[in-house]
Design an enzyme around this catalytic site. Sequence first.
Site, PDB file in Angstrom:
ATOM      1  N   GLU A   8       7.076   2.790  33.459  1.00 22.67           N
ATOM      2  CA  GLU A   8       7.492   4.092  33.995  1.00 22.67           C
ATOM      3  C   GLU A   8       6.767   5.233  33.299  1.00 22.67           C
ATOM      4  O   GLU A   8       6.309   6.181  33.940  1.00 22.67           O
ATOM      5  CB  GLU A   8       8.999   4.289  33.767  1.00 22.67           C
ATOM      6  N   ASN A  31      15.098  15.010  40.465  1.00 23.57           N
ATOM      7  CA  ASN A  31      15.006  15.425  39.063  1.00 23.57           C
ATOM      8  C   ASN A  31      16.260  16.160  38.599  1.00 23.57           C
ATOM      9  O   ASN A  31      16.649  16.048  37.429  1.00 23.57           O
ATOM     10  CB  ASN A  31      13.779  16.327  38.868  1.00 23.57           C
ATOM     11  N   THR A  54      15.931   5.400  27.568  1.00 28.20           N
ATOM     12  CA  THR A  54      15.901   4.007  28.017  1.00 28.20           C
ATOM     13  C   THR A  54      14.659   3.651  28.841  1.00 28.20           C
ATOM     14  O   THR A  54      14.541   2.517  29.298  1.00 28.20           O
ATOM     15  CB  THR A  54      17.151   3.698  28.868  1.00 28.20           C
ATOM     16  N   CYS A 105      -5.507  -3.264   1.834  1.00 28.61           N
ATOM     17  CA  CYS A 105      -5.421  -3.288   3.305  1.00 28.61           C
ATOM     18  C   CYS A 105      -6.792  -3.438   3.993  1.00 28.61           C
ATOM     19  O   CYS A 105      -7.379  -4.502   3.934  1.00 28.61           O
ATOM     20  CB  CYS A 105      -4.670  -2.048   3.796  1.00 28.61           C
ATOM     21  N   LYS A 147      -9.158   2.335  -2.829  1.00 27.06           N
ATOM     22  CA  LYS A 147      -9.500   1.683  -1.564  1.00 27.06           C
ATOM     23  C   LYS A 147     -10.894   2.112  -1.102  1.00 27.06           C
ATOM     24  O   LYS A 147     -11.237   3.291  -1.127  1.00 27.06           O
ATOM     25  CB  LYS A 147      -8.463   2.094  -0.516  1.00 27.06           C
ATOM     26  N   ASP A 195      17.051  -1.515  32.225  1.00 33.40           N
ATOM     27  CA  ASP A 195      16.477  -0.841  31.058  1.00 33.40           C
ATOM     28  C   ASP A 195      17.570  -0.365  30.108  1.00 33.40           C
ATOM     29  O   ASP A 195      17.503  -0.586  28.893  1.00 33.40           O
ATOM     30  CB  ASP A 195      15.629   0.362  31.487  1.00 33.40           C
ATOM     31  N   SER A 200      23.039   3.121  33.252  1.00 32.10           N
ATOM     32  CA  SER A 200      23.033   3.351  34.700  1.00 32.10           C
ATOM     33  C   SER A 200      23.548   2.149  35.469  1.00 32.10           C
ATOM     34  O   SER A 200      23.785   2.225  36.663  1.00 32.10           O
ATOM     35  CB  SER A 200      21.601   3.635  35.147  1.00 32.10           C
ATOM     36  N   LYS A 210       3.600  14.722  30.604  1.00 28.63           N
ATOM     37  CA  LYS A 210       4.960  14.250  30.342  1.00 28.63           C
ATOM     38  C   LYS A 210       5.015  13.461  29.042  1.00 28.63           C
ATOM     39  O   LYS A 210       5.919  13.609  28.230  1.00 28.63           O
ATOM     40  CB  LYS A 210       5.445  13.329  31.472  1.00 28.63           C
ATOM     41  N   GLY A 215      21.502  -0.331  35.346  1.00 27.97           N
ATOM     42  CA  GLY A 215      20.201  -0.964  35.515  1.00 27.97           C
ATOM     43  C   GLY A 215      19.807  -1.734  34.261  1.00 27.97           C
ATOM     44  O   GLY A 215      20.491  -1.683  33.231  1.00 27.97           O
ATOM     45  N   GLU A 223       0.838  -1.201   0.000  1.00 27.00           N
ATOM     46  CA  GLU A 223       0.000   0.000   0.000  1.00 27.00           C
ATOM     47  C   GLU A 223       0.882   1.264   0.000  1.00 27.00           C
ATOM     48  O   GLU A 223       1.832   1.368   0.774  1.00 27.00           O
ATOM     49  CB  GLU A 223      -0.850  -0.043   1.281  1.00 27.00           C
TER      50      GLU A 223
END
Lengths: 573, 573
Positions: free
Chosen positions: B432, B403, B427, B143, B107, B326, B322, B544, B324, B41
């Site tokens: 989260e 922060n 990451t 589609c 379509k 993630d 870090s 956020k 960690g 498509e």
Amino acid sequence: MRLALAQINTVVGDLDGNRDRIVSRIEEARGDGADLVLFPELAVTGYPPEDLLLRPGFIRAAERTLGEVARAATGIAALVGVPVWRRDLYNACALCADGEVKAVYRKRFLPNYGVFDEDRYFASGRDLLLVQHEETLLGVTICEDIWQPGPPATDLALAGAELIVNVSASPFHVGKDRQREEMLITRARDNVAFLAFVNAVGAQDELIFDGHSVVLDDEGEVLARAPGFEEALLVVDVDPTAAIARRLSDVRRRALARERDEGAEPVTVVRIERAAHADPGHRSAEVAPFEDELESMRRALVLGLGDYVTKNGFSEVVIGVSGGIDSALTAALAAEAVGAERVHCVSMPSRYSSADTRSDARRVAESIGADFREIPIEPVVESLTAALAPSFEGREADLTEENLQARARGVILMALSNKFGWLLVATGNKSELSVGYATLYGDMAGGFALLKDVFKTDVFRLSRYLNERAGREVVPVTTIERAPSAELRPDQRDEDSLPPYSVLDRVLEAYVEEDRSVEELSQDGFDADVVQRAVAMVDRAEYKRRQAPPGVKLRPKAFGRDRRTPITNRWRG
Amino acid sequence: MRLALAQINTVVGDLDGNRDRIVSRIEEARGDGADLVLFPELAVTGYPPEDLLLRPGFIRAAERTLGEVARAATGIAALVGVPVWRRDLYNACALCADGEVKAVYRKRFLPNYGVFDEDRYFASGRDLLLVQHEETLLGVTICEDIWQPGPPATDLALAGAELIVNVSASPFHVGKDRQREEMLITRARDNVAFLAFVNAVGAQDELIFDGHSVVLDDEGEVLARAPGFEEALLVVDVDPTAAIARRLSDVRRRALARERDEGAEPVTVVRIERAAHADPGHRSAEVAPFEDELESMRRALVLGLGDYVTKNGFSEVVIGVSGGIDSALTAALAAEAVGAERVHCVSMPSRYSSADTRSDARRVAESIGADFREIPIEPVVESLTAALAPSFEGREADLTEENLQARARGVILMALSNKFGWLLVATGNKSELSVGYATLYGDMAGGFALLKDVFKTDVFRLSRYLNERAGREVVPVTTIERAPSAELRPDQRDEDSLPPYSVLDRVLEAYVEEDRSVEELSQDGFDADVVQRAVAMVDRAEYKRRQAPPGVKLRPKAFGRDRRTPITNRWRG
């Protein structure tokens, strides 16, 4: 017949609050002796509720809330915008009277362009709803319905409606208020019908609803108009049966009637009563004037920021003031929106800040009477430079070092925001955001970007206007007259990196808002190099805009949901 | 009849590049003796072109490009997805043969839900297109058309098509590949028709197209399947006239035929020739297996990041590691996507970083063979703290100070990105991002957020899977086994602030992805307090997410265009 148009400011998702807002206006309208009170589109949920409409619990709660509203509609009828589930979801309005829902009209035309996504949520209604009040027949439409020259308005008029009501949540951009009324005047004349248009007022994220609800007679004369950018209950006596005289001699309607497919749309007619507390005296309402262009921008910006602050539970704002015009204007508008005592201005000079801009930053706060503090960023920039020195060894200074300064400021402002719960208002304008002349996480940082949709040339016009209006220097004249500079390196001027704003803004308007191509712009007489460069900058900056805070939509096409451009995009045209 | 399915990776807006990609596959298919080659498509423009479709210059250029493609279609026919203007704009595909466009199918069903906005751009086509190749009749769909159980597929079959082709750009989420094929199998059986489905492959901003193009016989048997997540030219011989035998005895079709409104849709039949270079030998193509769940996630993430990097002109990436899990997983996937030698890992310890995580950060880079550097943030945090001290005097430390650390890291990473042109890959994971347990402009900073749509529990599963698959510690086991911590204050653990991820992720899946209400979740047996708290955090964090970088959509509902929630929103349900 006495009509009341309740131009109210609802909050998206605040069903109980919106119910209270609606019920108190029902009571007020009843006290004024109105027979029928009209509320804006989706008044129960606020507009636009977006994907809340995909949650069954929300839809059920909205219908429960409608029931509560209906119980208050006694001794008066009310037309209330609400989503309803009738084997599918509709953008509807409910006719409430005698304490119950008497009928529901379902919006037929669903806007799915610009900022609108209504095909995502709603099925399209096909029925007509007529309301009989004594000798008068009213036809009901919702927002987009009336922007169509044909049905449902024409079908309602042919079915006998002498008054067409339109319940709207019609978003603002500069000039839209007058354009909309011109369209409504044409509809009234074409249909030989009175027209009552009730609009929402207030701000929802990036959208402004400007109000300007209006009642027109069948010749398009304005009988009453509510003011812009504030709540109002517009109460006016109308006798739409007067339209019948003109209909007797209007041949256009008869031609249309002959062509109409009889009974194509099912028609429901509901009778409503005369108001319980009818007031015998005639009521002719105010005709509030339209604001001129700059005043409408000012009002929209003040309303947009004020509502964002209030509706999201903030009470104070913080602004980085550089001594430049953008932050000065932002601070001045913020003072109008939330009160100067709730505005915190922070000057964050660096080694490149001139004495003039440092003192202007202070004057900005003084001229509006806001809190002021100065936090020099030099030590922070030095510590960042030191941390990066091993990585940057042997490299020339470039934009990176400029961005470091902007980001040091962003971090400081966000820390103040976090510590004190102040909303950080970013100060960038549309010209900068278009070409990416702004630092992501630096001067772009914030919860709201007030001037996001204001071109730099309009920043100048608005600043001068604010001063004229106040009769004093609200925006210090020195900030208006100094050549724009980001002050991120010695003797920097915006026009070292960008075309003059007077040229740039015209290119941006044509490219960003009107989808003109590079080729067309060159044919329009713009310098081909300037166009090429500006367009390339706009396209490259899409990734920054994707992470920009929301801000007030003021222009026919704003960034955000209004302009959905891929980041990954190799088209250059 | 020999079919070729060109599962290609186009770039949005890259008309010349896409033309070259298409033409080279036409030549390859011709070399393979194919009679007809199918492209995805909107292959000419890439999918989805979004608001590029509102630019007249872009539409004209796409049609010019189609002409260039058509000129290459000699000795073979090609079906090529392209937007066309025919008194309105259509999502179409063009049948090209003998060096020209022979016919266009438009379509009919336009998706306008989830990530799709096709009503914003396209009018809906009504005609059917049939292609006659010797004894075989092919029906063309695009589609969404094939996701409808009725027309156009049923009409095509009733009009005689023994082979239904579907040209798609069908975005991936985990499990979608198999679900889609199950639907296709049902369509083939219901219509007693062979079915050839060609899908796009590659990534466009947040969307992954997984390929898995397939050819089915009329009993739903898989004759050929292209691999997932990579380009392929699937060449297969089919004899769809075999379907006629089963149609003779299938009474369902006759019942349907009797009910069909004859001639409801205009039908165009175009004849195409036998391939110029027909290869007499029979060709039965591979049946590539589906990947299992974790492998499909891995492939999608690697493709998503790789394509974002390449298509946007980056070559290297930078990641804050870090110690960690993630960031370890992000780095490991990035090494697969762009090559370990193009991955730069930066550890930025603070006073709260343990010796263990510091050494694990280094091990992450070592285990994948990437560049590593350590930039301690303590001096930067101290300079920020000092700058803010006068403002913060008398205030307790709180999230603000946490922060500050995250944002110091964000500024350092962005400086490296700016200086060296490295794409900063954030990451954070979906858990989260859902609850806002992330710092805006801090760990959320970046051009791409790879794990944005991966729940934390899946981060663990994927990490273990990567190690199993490699037979070694690609993701250090210590990062998998340590209790998750943001390390922004002493002895901090994620589960001090959040419910255990095993619970949280199930609540998030139900609330964020399935629009279950708080009430329903409590009835489902979740702890009412946990639900209330999680939901409130999700709602509060919308501002956020609005400023988050794009990332790979992996789940049925991702953040971004897939979930359009107002920021200003008082609904709590």
